[in-house]
Design a protein around this motif. Structure first.
Motif, PDB file in Angstrom:
ATOM      1  N   PHE A  98      33.024  16.167 -31.028  1.00 15.09           N
ATOM      2  CA  PHE A  98      33.667  15.690 -29.806  1.00 15.09           C
ATOM      3  C   PHE A  98      35.175  15.866 -29.913  1.00 15.09           C
ATOM      4  CE2 PHE A  98      29.913  13.378 -30.950  1.00 15.09           C
ATOM      5  CZ  PHE A  98      29.154  13.345 -29.795  1.00 15.09           C
ATOM      6  N   ALA A 107      28.619  12.144 -23.481  1.00 18.68           N
ATOM      7  CA  ALA A 107      28.598  13.451 -24.142  1.00 18.68           C
ATOM      8  C   ALA A 107      27.363  13.606 -25.022  1.00 18.68           C
ATOM      9  CB  ALA A 107      29.864  13.630 -24.968  1.00 18.68           C
ATOM     10  N   ARG A 108      26.870  14.848 -25.094  1.00 14.42           N
ATOM     11  CA  ARG A 108      25.613  15.109 -25.802  1.00 14.42           C
ATOM     12  C   ARG A 108      25.798  15.967 -27.051  1.00 14.42           C
ATOM     13  NH1 ARG A 108      22.915  17.801 -20.662  1.00 14.42           N
ATOM     14  NH2 ARG A 108      25.051  18.588 -20.593  1.00 14.42           N
ATOM     15  N   GLY A 109      27.056  16.212 -27.457  1.00 14.86           N
ATOM     16  CA  GLY A 109      27.304  17.127 -28.556  1.00 14.86           C
ATOM     17  C   GLY A 109      27.157  16.504 -29.933  1.00 14.86           C
ATOM     18  N   SER A 119      28.693  21.355 -18.231  1.00 11.47           N
ATOM     19  CA  SER A 119      29.658  20.310 -17.880  1.00 11.47           C
ATOM     20  C   SER A 119      28.957  19.101 -17.276  1.00 11.47           C
ATOM     21  CB  SER A 119      30.707  20.852 -16.895  1.00 11.47           C
ATOM     22  OG  SER A 119      30.092  21.295 -15.699  1.00 11.47           O
ATOM     23  N   SER A 137      31.384  18.810 -27.493  1.00 10.14           N
ATOM     24  CA  SER A 137      31.663  18.126 -26.233  1.00 10.14           C
ATOM     25  C   SER A 137      33.149  17.815 -26.120  1.00 10.14           C
ATOM     26  CB  SER A 137      30.860  16.819 -26.139  1.00 10.14           C
ATOM     27  OG  SER A 137      29.479  17.070 -26.070  1.00 10.14           O
ATOM     28  N   VAL A 141      33.096  17.256 -20.383  1.00  6.30           N
ATOM     29  CA  VAL A 141      32.773  16.050 -19.622  1.00  6.30           C
ATOM     30  C   VAL A 141      34.032  15.591 -18.895  1.00  6.30           C
ATOM     31  CG1 VAL A 141      31.856  13.704 -19.721  1.00  6.30           C
ATOM     32  CG2 VAL A 141      31.088  15.425 -21.390  1.00  6.30           C
ATOM     33  N   GLU A 164      30.330  21.819 -24.042  1.00  8.74           N
ATOM     34  CA  GLU A 164      30.092  20.965 -22.881  1.00  8.74           C
ATOM     35  C   GLU A 164      31.402  20.249 -22.569  1.00  8.74           C
ATOM     36  OE1 GLU A 164      27.073  17.314 -22.016  1.00  8.74           O
ATOM     37  OE2 GLU A 164      28.427  17.104 -23.721  1.00  8.74           O
TER      38      GLU A 164
END
Length: 326
Positions: free
Chosen positions: A92, A87-89, A65, A3, A40, A38
């Motif tokens: 980061f 964020a979902r990761g 995104s 993310s 953000v 992803e």
């Protein structure tokens, strides 16, 4: 998943370049690590059309995104916190929307983090392609920051970093108002490495990182991470007491020997003015600590999200909702 958090404020001109750069980063991460990316984007109530441009561009972007909009301008560090929370990761990274930090730096962060021998990777500037006065001001700022606030900060300063989920979670637990996110990263400790890079010239517009914001950031960092103002005031108070005692003895001896017929008006005024100013300074410093303590007792959210939208890689918006706290 990796993310990437991007705070956005007055960066409308950079939107096409941001989409292109992150498309390339996403493809490389998928090929090299088998990991989706992803991005953000947190628009901090920007007065330009950054949000509208991103809202139109992200549905066609080849990477996952999120697009978050703050209810008002809460500041860059609050925007980063909002992005980290959303964020979902598993890993980061933070990068600025003006792309003065090369996006390839994100892959270098990820490379260190996936080895699992580091918890935090910080970007360290080895040089700056900025105007002379900007370089001078930045160097002075970080020199003072390193000297008086966080001694571990690299001489070029730190604006971007990457971390794993453990660090993300620990950062979000530290809900301090009027603090420094970079200072908190260093306060956490853990295993940390430095990744050098060359800062690029700004392609569009002027930086919103003004002198006033630098002074505010420095003062917030000083009050949040050091007792320096209290120690300086204590030393000044001690010196004032010593000076007053010496002056009192001098005046007393001169009076006894008949060399002073009457107390000096000028001396009296200077002494009163000096200690009056010292008391005012002390009240200001103590008031700053008290105000910051009071702000943290309120437990207000550090930011409010007015709207948020998810995009699943060129497949349109997944969901839209409002009223989120950060």
């Amino acid at each position: 998943m990796f993310s990437v958090i991007v705070p956005v404020y007055r960066n409308a001109e950079f939107v096409p370049q941001l989409i292109a750069e992150f498309s390339g980063i996403s493809a490389i991460a998928a090929e090299r690590y088998g990991m989706p990316v992803e991005v953000v984007f947190v628009v901090d109530a920007s007065p330009d059309d950054s949000y509208e441009l991103l809202e139109r561009a992200l549905p066609q972007a080849p990477f996952r995104s999120q697009l978050l909009l703050h209810a008002r301008n809460f500041g860059a560090f609050a925007a980063i916190r909002t992005g980290l929370r959303a964020a979902r990761g598993d890993y980061f990274a933070v990068i600025n929307a003006d792309l003065q930090e090369p996006p390839e730096l994100l892959l270098q962060f990820l490379d260190r983090l996936v080895r699992d021998d580091m918890d935090i990777a910080v970007g360290v500037r080895e040089g700056r392609d900025d105007p002379g006065m900007s370089r001078l001001a930045a160097n002075l700022f970080w020199a003072f920051y390193r000297r008086f606030v966080v001694k571990e900060i690299p001489s070029g300063g730190v604006d971007v970093f990457g971390c794993n989920r453990r660090i993300r979670d620990e950062l979000l637990r530290l809900e301090e108002a009027n603090s420094s996110l970079v200072g908190l990263v260093y306060w956490l400790g853990f295993r940390r490495c430095e990744v050098p890079f060359q800062r690029r010239a700004r392609a569009h517009g002027k930086s919103t990182w003004t002198l006033a914001k630098k002074v505010t950031y420095f003062m917030d960092s000083v009050f949040a991470f050091t007792d320096l103002p209290i120690r300086v005031f204590t030393v000044l108070g001690a010196l004032g007491v010593v000076l007053a005692a010496c002056l009192g003895v001098f005046v007393f001896v001169m009076r006894l020997t008949g060399q002073i017929a009457a107390a000096g008006y000028t001396t009296t005024i200077l002494v009163i003015t000096f200690f009056g100013a010292l008391n005012t300074l002390g009240l200001g410093l103590l008031g700053s600590y008290a105000w910051r303590s009071y702000e943290n007792t309120k437990k207000r959210p550090l930011a409010l999200v007015r709207s948020a939208c998810f995009f699943d890689g060129a497949s349109g918006p997944v969901s839209l909702y409002t009223g989120r706290r950060s």
